[in-house]
Design a protein around this motif. Sequence first.
Motif, mmCIF file in Angstrom:
data_model
loop_
_atom_site.group_PDB
_atom_site.id
_atom_site.type_symbol
_atom_site.label_atom_id
_atom_site.label_comp_id
_atom_site.label_asym_id
_atom_site.label_seq_id
_atom_site.Cartn_x
_atom_site.Cartn_y
_atom_site.Cartn_z
ATOM 1 N N GLY A 1 0.816 -1.198 0.000
ATOM 2 C CA GLY A 1 0.000 0.000 0.000
ATOM 3 C C GLY A 1 0.848 1.246 0.000
ATOM 4 O O GLY A 1 2.086 1.193 -0.038
ATOM 5 N N HIS A 2 0.163 2.354 0.028
ATOM 6 C CA HIS A 2 0.832 3.648 0.109
ATOM 7 C C HIS A 2 -0.030 4.550 0.989
ATOM 8 O O HIS A 2 -1.164 4.871 0.644
ATOM 9 N N MET A 3 0.526 4.919 2.145
ATOM 10 C CA MET A 3 -0.213 5.728 3.097
ATOM 11 C C MET A 3 0.691 6.826 3.643
ATOM 12 O O MET A 3 1.906 6.656 3.707
ATOM 13 N N ALA A 4 0.077 7.917 4.008
ATOM 14 C CA ALA A 4 0.786 9.019 4.656
ATOM 15 C C ALA A 4 0.294 9.089 6.096
ATOM 16 O O ALA A 4 -0.908 9.120 6.348
ATOM 17 N N ALA A 5 1.238 9.094 7.033
ATOM 18 C CA ALA A 5 0.891 9.130 8.448
ATOM 19 C C ALA A 5 1.388 10.431 9.056
ATOM 20 O O ALA A 5 2.560 10.778 8.923
ATOM 21 N N GLU A 6 0.485 11.126 9.701
ATOM 22 C CA GLU A 6 0.853 12.317 10.460
ATOM 23 C C GLU A 6 0.674 11.968 11.930
ATOM 24 O O GLU A 6 -0.403 11.566 12.359
ATOM 25 N N VAL A 7 1.748 12.087 12.686
ATOM 26 C CA VAL A 7 1.726 11.745 14.104
ATOM 27 C C VAL A 7 2.003 13.014 14.896
ATOM 28 O O VAL A 7 3.042 13.643 14.728
ATOM 29 N N GLU A 8 1.049 13.372 15.734
ATOM 30 C CA GLU A 8 1.216 14.530 16.605
ATOM 31 C C GLU A 8 1.497 14.019 18.016
ATOM 32 O O GLU A 8 0.709 13.264 18.584
#
Length: 181
Positions: free
Chosen positions: A41-48
Amino acid sequence: MMKLRDYEIGIAKLSNKKHVYEFVLDDDFFEEFGKEIILGGHMAAEVELDKTESLLTFHFNVRGHVRLTCDRSLEEFDYPLEVEATFRIKYGDENLELDDDLWQITSNTQSINIAQHLYDYIGLALPMKKLHPRFVEEDEDEEDDDQDILIYSSRTGADTDEDEDDEDDADPRWDALRNLN
């Protein structure tokens, strides 16, 4: 093969405030965990990360698509996915998993690897029944048909004649027990 060290967040030297990290989850990431559930897959993760004196709060926001195998046809297909989750870590005397979304770590812990958490949250967001998009409409039609099935009915006074016929068809050995009343 890619190393999961790319998903380590050094927490020892961070100041007490919000920090934002961005990660790309591609085929190499999913390959590290095997291909039993998610093929790629291809995912973008933003972790705050919100760091305070006693608590680390991670807010995960993951968007993209994963490649799955259809349960019906065994064909591969891309499934769009959006995941939002929160994970907390508090400081204590020893390293413990207190709950699914709450851990305890010692104060001398230098870094946290979030790769497994990202993979787990994505896995939990997958549907139980993985269907290729061309089967989704058929499956929804079948669910609509299931809603038309009568599951429970109660008899009215007009049905009492049928009850008497049912008793005549019953096993005669039960007649003796009915007369005990």
